[in-house]
Design an enzyme around this catalytic site. Structure first.
Site, PDB file in Angstrom:
ATOM      1  N   ASP A 167     -21.735 -59.188  37.763  1.00 13.41           N
ATOM      2  CA  ASP A 167     -21.012 -60.362  38.252  1.00 13.41           C
ATOM      3  C   ASP A 167     -20.757 -61.230  37.017  1.00 13.41           C
ATOM      4  O   ASP A 167     -21.266 -62.331  36.898  1.00 13.41           O
ATOM      5  CB  ASP A 167     -21.853 -61.077  39.320  1.00 13.41           C
ATOM      6  CG  ASP A 167     -21.099 -62.219  39.972  1.00 13.41           C
ATOM      7  OD1 ASP A 167     -19.893 -62.371  39.706  1.00 13.41           O
ATOM      8  OD2 ASP A 167     -21.727 -62.978  40.740  1.00 13.41           O
ATOM      9  N   TYR A 179     -21.383 -47.937  25.299  1.00 17.14           N
ATOM     10  CA  TYR A 179     -20.279 -47.804  26.253  1.00 17.14           C
ATOM     11  C   TYR A 179     -20.724 -48.150  27.683  1.00 17.14           C
ATOM     12  O   TYR A 179     -21.723 -47.644  28.173  1.00 17.14           O
ATOM     13  CB  TYR A 179     -19.722 -46.368  26.192  1.00 17.14           C
ATOM     14  CG  TYR A 179     -18.627 -46.127  27.196  1.00 17.14           C
ATOM     15  CD1 TYR A 179     -17.450 -46.869  27.153  1.00 17.14           C
ATOM     16  CD2 TYR A 179     -18.781 -45.168  28.188  1.00 17.14           C
ATOM     17  CE1 TYR A 179     -16.451 -46.642  28.081  1.00 17.14           C
ATOM     18  CE2 TYR A 179     -17.771 -44.936  29.110  1.00 17.14           C
ATOM     19  CZ  TYR A 179     -16.618 -45.696  29.068  1.00 17.14           C
ATOM     20  OH  TYR A 179     -15.635 -45.488  29.994  1.00 17.14           O
ATOM     21  N   ARG A 180     -19.970 -49.030  28.348  1.00 20.91           N
ATOM     22  CA  ARG A 180     -20.263 -49.419  29.731  1.00 20.91           C
ATOM     23  C   ARG A 180     -19.116 -48.980  30.616  1.00 20.91           C
ATOM     24  O   ARG A 180     -18.051 -49.611  30.639  1.00 20.91           O
ATOM     25  CB  ARG A 180     -20.424 -50.941  29.834  1.00 20.91           C
ATOM     26  CG  ARG A 180     -21.650 -51.510  29.180  1.00 20.91           C
ATOM     27  CD  ARG A 180     -22.914 -51.169  29.949  1.00 20.91           C
ATOM     28  NE  ARG A 180     -24.101 -51.768  29.338  1.00 20.91           N
ATOM     29  CZ  ARG A 180     -24.837 -51.172  28.411  1.00 20.91           C
ATOM     30  NH1 ARG A 180     -24.524 -49.977  27.982  1.00 20.91           N
ATOM     31  NH2 ARG A 180     -25.903 -51.774  27.921  1.00 20.91           N
ATOM     32  N   GLY A 221     -32.287 -39.684  23.521  1.00 21.51           N
ATOM     33  CA  GLY A 221     -33.332 -39.877  24.529  1.00 21.51           C
ATOM     34  C   GLY A 221     -34.663 -39.317  24.070  1.00 21.51           C
ATOM     35  O   GLY A 221     -35.093 -39.552  22.936  1.00 21.51           O
ATOM     36  N   ASP A 253     -31.362 -51.118  22.382  1.00 20.33           N
ATOM     37  CA  ASP A 253     -31.378 -52.316  21.542  1.00 20.33           C
ATOM     38  C   ASP A 253     -32.630 -52.339  20.667  1.00 20.33           C
ATOM     39  O   ASP A 253     -32.581 -52.713  19.496  1.00 20.33           O
ATOM     40  CB  ASP A 253     -31.341 -53.570  22.418  1.00 20.33           C
ATOM     41  CG  ASP A 253     -30.220 -53.508  23.448  1.00 20.33           C
ATOM     42  OD1 ASP A 253     -29.173 -52.918  23.154  1.00 20.33           O
ATOM     43  OD2 ASP A 253     -30.411 -54.045  24.559  1.00 20.33           O
TER      44      ASP A 253
END
Lengths: 334, 334, 334, 334, 334, 334
Positions: free
Chosen positions: E117, E179-180, E247, E277
């Protein structure tokens, strides 16, 4: 009626446990001391844990500590007598503080961390003369741990005197090594413990603590040395029996005649703290009621169930202990 | 844009506040330390509260304390720099603990109770030589309180030296008496404060603390003595101005020429702790920007709003201060 | 050392309190049972509250209840013995449940509401023959309340027998009317109480309950009837003394010779439940140690302080009681 | 059986309430948005509050809103239908967000503060054509508020069309002014409301909102103008009745023939938000069942009880309403 | 003294991190957004996480974001500067909101879910001209991520300009692809990133993001393609080094001369968010102090420890990082 | 728009679920009933769980229970209709209580424990004549479980009558054995179920319950008997289909022609309670829309996802069900 309720009707104190109980403050599971503002207070005392464990199994126990007469001191005592332990021989003082420590639970590979803040506690001023020796003399056993002599120079002296005097008064002595590396170095510990252990009837140690006491290097393949070390312990201090706890590998005991063993259990770890104390309670219960094998069996079951409980104290349901010993694996009861 | 956000762009440190910040642990409102296991950690430090209050009003401030280099020490610093206070001159040490205290909030007539557990704190070992004097010298004001000399014999000496050296370096000194009867008796306090107060440019005291300092008995009708006592304080120690805070009655100040007054406000008390510190922040802000009358006005508004906030620190919205000073009474904004 | 710690060293049980202790579940302050999913469990038992109050004042007390042998039953007992009360004479059974009730705190004019769910409790099956009469016989006083005969037909019979048998064994009887309109109608209560009260040495009633017992209509100006009613009570049942509690108006007692009075106090109400029980504890303490006036004084102070505490039990600091009786009004201690 | 349970058996929807319901996030009582990390989600919608209030009083109501089809949208609907309101006519969309707002409760003189974050909500795209007009047409009343036309230009048009079309379909219209100064300026509001109000059968306004609508300055002595303003409102828009709510002073209504009044009540304020909505529910209930006087009476009782409840929604027990109207003041029921 | 405290004494800002920090609201572990009313607010910002991670390792960092001047904006800044990050170059505005997102943690196979949002946030209006270029110019490195150009058309332009201008000012650029997929489709991302990446000195990507950038299909056996893709990335954009995170498989980097690798660790996952991050912070720390191998090593250790922490920010104890790198596995320290 | 929102627009009730819904009180994860004072209230009802599960999948359902008209009764109903289930046919009574039970979650090998406190519930007085038979007759299916006949002698009779009368009214009957050993012994259960099961169209049982019904000993190698038992069940009671659930092994069904199977899934168990009810909801959904294979598939997916949810009710997102059935394994969506 569940068995855990039976203890309410027994009156004579069979085991007296003596040592410092602190307040432990910890943020919720996984949270950081540095970041979190919500702390839960826990009872943190090895010997009072043993007393509570004995009560859960139906053996009436007393606990003796030395506390300042304020709300924090009362908090410690309330948390112990709530479970039936007799605290009427506690020593109240106007000097000293309640020892505290902070725990951050961690999550692998982030370790559980402890910040001790126990210097100057009332407990560190305990002297043998503070005690009600009639009270102790009426019990069958006295339980002490290796934390007490580590608290202060005063306590180092007191512990030897207390052990000697209790034996002289007819009490048997159970002693758990409970080595705390943040409180004293190995050589100091060895020296002090060397004066106390000859009084012990039951001598309990983790494998690591035994190696510290025997001044051994930790070896990769330590399982091979277990029984040898146990025999050495037994021969050095001549207790009635010496017991070695080996974590998930179970435990082993030696009474000069036979090696007795008990296995570990699969479990979901909720809180490891206090597992050794729960073992001691189970050991004493089993040993007093049915001998050394029962001691190890109850010890392992108590230690296992303790680790599934959020508190440090072994608030274990005796029915669960017996179900576990009987090999009954129920996940839901309804 | 609300005014409270402006402070982020100002860079020079105008006021340095120096003193101990402890961790305070308290159960929820009304609950008992003895009964409750959920404690909330609060920042508990008079001088760091003043620094935070100054930041809220737009004056960049620094805080200096002495802390052990562990998670509890970092917790203290994080809680202060979160609000913009510069903590880069803090002193980290390997010795000593973080002072703690426990608060039980009470409910009338059950009093708010404090259990101090601050002996042996790192802060109690502070010496003048620990400090970065370049850092202090760059500021316009140094703020100290009467808690620091009460912490230890070391601190008693340090405080005098720090006051003297700061003045010599061109800093002005604001000093709040902040008498703590649980830390030292009146005569010791009088003797020590008598050596510090001559360095003060602003001398702030509650009415009760002033009477302690002047060795007066507390009288039924103390309002009549207020101004006389204030004059005596002023004449004895010769600050630029002396300020007396009188709770709900407001405050009064004297600068050798005129008596200045500010009124109190009706309020709903959420937490009284830190109200005096909030007053000091408002006083300094007003005094530095517009003179003594503004100092008292902002001091009273800050103290009032502080008491409506659960924390000890004056996390006040500057817009609320100005709305209050302008006499605007809104209960809901939507 | 605070006075509240002294009780730990006294051993003989002077007062035995007997009655049902339930678990009370309540959502947080102001929240609705219907809307809220977080419930806090409280100890809810009038007679065990009296026992705890006595312990807080330094008089060793025992509590007797009848409970099912499960985790809920143990929870009840733990919550009582945590504060030093002896629970070794408790009756454990395999039948019946732990009585529970739900409380919604309300906010004026929305009333505090109670949903009782206590039918079929183990306590409602208590018979005189269940009790350890040696245990009771060693005490000086037995404390009962009018809740017990209201629990069941069995209990109605038991209560008369217990009162009679205790008196025969040399125990004195303190009896608090404690009328619960949700449990039985006034005429039933009058009939049953009429058979018990002749055994009472101390008869305690709220003004409203006294009027119920005397079958009076509640009048607007009831203060004028107080002393008349009190005399009627005294003359009807011939106790050593009869005591009337009148809320904020204080309390009044009559021993056949003189009317004794104690005043109420200003206070911030946190939880009214258990105020009457706290009064009873204070009354017994004062009466046993210094007579009727002290009884009323301690009763009023205990009731007042109780209402500032979130629990139903009078977890009161004896220092606070004495400070209140001495008229010392401190809001902060630091 | 309490009366609040009866509504479960009534099936026809008598009142449809239409408007935006947001999620409101607030830290605990007194805490600061800036400082606190624990937020509670509340249902925040004026018109859905009215619907819930009607259900509590036994009148079956429906609520219509426009929501995105995600977990937040479902959360809004669940929170409304939990209390029996029919939500089957809700409009689900793939566009737009759930409006949210943040509330900080404050403590006098620190005001309750609101941060609206409702721009771009799905509700702000509501058009008259989205609605199920058969559903609305089956109801007796439609309830709207002045918030809806303030949401967007689209909503401003829709509201007029909805009001007109509902009246044409035989529905009566209840309209609460509900002026929100943070959403639009007075002149815009006056213009838009001027087009809607002629359709209203019941016109409800706070005294302040009425003065905004009539473009009056707020006067010191506003009570004298109340009835004059009310008459002006009535004469300007010609509803069946106009109602003015005056906070603690009560409320007054005018139907062209008589002035009807209801008094306010003493109360402990827990949460003021939603008091007006609770009034509307009480008003509609009373008006529909017994006329205007009953409307005001139920309105005042509902508004009073609402303020004692932590939620914004009037989760009121009908028994409490009737006890209050009957003047029965009970503080504890047990 | 623990190493985590040393950073307090370093003053020059070596790395500036720039990007949006949102507030994240999440119900407790396992709970559903739709069902639960208790939300915890977290700091949610990739670039500010990197800045905090650098501070934990002893490198002073600054963070720049654009925020509205209200309590929510201050909340974001407080949460960052609490850990020592300099926020003095933040941009405050009167327009736009604080971006928020909701997280539901899930439990396998129920996935962690996000509801963004963030439309219309102040951060989405950031322009290169808003920035204090002197501030940026004084730093050695600027850290950006691929989230920023995805926020708005404005931000897409700004990011290119900022990258170019920073390099021109002598700053090196670290860029994490991040990337989102919910913010923009792959082809848009590829186009925009193609204009930014040529400025990057360090280019960091997850394996999946790299495949998106290279427009590759995700293959079953992707490990074989890793190094080939890494080389392609390096050759296409010519950074000083390109880094691929894989990962649990560890990470691999290429600087045109050699392939460098670091392994993953076993761990208990508490919160995966922010692991990338934390890696970036460790990478920058290692790379700046000891080169690429140290960068990968610290990156993996930081990412691992981050996942054991409830917050999104890498509030890691430097001692834990070094213990992990040294292969010391302690589960309890006491 | 997520699929879970579609159900709001469907109006006809296709399935009616009938049975007792209790309130369940549980301390937080791992905590002990005996030690913990914070309890969370959950909805605890097998049949209402099925109704909620059907709503989540888009099939409108009704639930019928019998409840006392107080806040606890309303709490039960609110918790069900919040998710769209129609509760308008609920039976309200002035007699009887809301059944409650306590759950302690446990941690392996400490089992999940249940304390039932449901005697005397309003639900245990349900008679066939209480029901609105028009309401039931309009539905396609009635769902019952084997808990209802276990509640009381009255319920044992009612269940047979209800099953018969529903079939006569044209409803099909789904029946889940749901054997509760704490409520009745196997032979009583067999006798009662034998009179009900002939009416069942769908007969659902766990493997263990089926063996109880068939009076078999539990064998080590029970998988070999599964299909044989299933056939026996089918042949004995002649339903349209019989279904056996086998925990992690999946489920198997037989309709007289073919054996249909569905596999289990790996999962993280958060709360096992209600998994069977979730299976029933999925089974009914799949069976009604696409036949027996779809029934098992949806049943297993629903049961799996249910166990990842803290509530007992299957508050499952339909999107998650379909993602699981499609074999898509996402751990994070952002």
């Amino acid at each position: 009626m569940e068995k855990g309720c039976k203890n309410a009707v027994e009156n004579a104190i069979r085991v007296v446990c003596l040592g410092e109980t602190m307040l432990m403050f910890a943020p919720p599971r996984y949270e950081l001391i540095e970041r979190c503002d919500q702390f839960t207070a826990y009872s943190g005392g090895s010997e009072s844990n043993v007393a509570i464990g004995l009560e859960r199994l139906g053996i009436h126990a007393g606990w003796i500590g030395k506390l300042p007469g304020n709300a924090l001191g009362r908090k410690v005592v309330n948390g112990i007598r709530a479970f039936g332990v007799d605290t009427s021989a506690c020593i109240w003082t106007e000097h000293g503080r309640v020892g505290i420590f902070f725990v951050e639970w961690g999550a692998h590979p982030r370790p559980l961390k402890t910040i001790y803040d126990r210097a100057g506690s009332a407990a560190s001023t305990l002297e043998a003369g503070d005690l009600d020796w009639d009270y102790i003399g009426r019990a069958e056993w006295l339980h002490l741990s290796g934390i007490t002599p580590a608290l202060s120079e005063t306590c180092r002296q007191s512990t030897v005197q207390i052990a000697a005097r209790a034996r002289a008064a007819g009490c048997k002595l159970a002693f758990d090594l409970n080595y705390r590396s943040l409180l004293w170095p190995p050589d100091e510990a060895r020296r002090a413990l060397g004066r106390i252990l000859p009084y012990a009837n039951l001598l309990i140690a983790t494998e690591m603590d035994a190696m510290m006491l025997l001044a051994q290097k930790v070896d990769q393949d330590r399982s091979s040395q277990r029984e040898k070390n146990l025999e050495t312990l037994f021969n050095t201090f001549s207790p009635d029996a010496a017991i070695l706890t080996c974590g998930a590998d179970g435990s082993v005991a030696y009474d000069g005649e036979q090696m007795v063993r008990a296995r570990g259990y699969d479990l979901q770890v909720v809180n490891r703290l206090g597992a050794g104390d729960a073992f001691d309670a189970g050991l004493l219960y089993g040993y007093l009621t049915s001998g050394l094998q029962a001691g190890l069996d109850y010890g392992m079951a108590m230690a296992t169930l303790k680790m599934t409980i959020p508190q440090n104290t072994p608030l274990i349901d005796r029915t669960d202990v017996e179900r576990l010993l009987a090999g009954q694996g129920l996940d839901i009861v309804r």
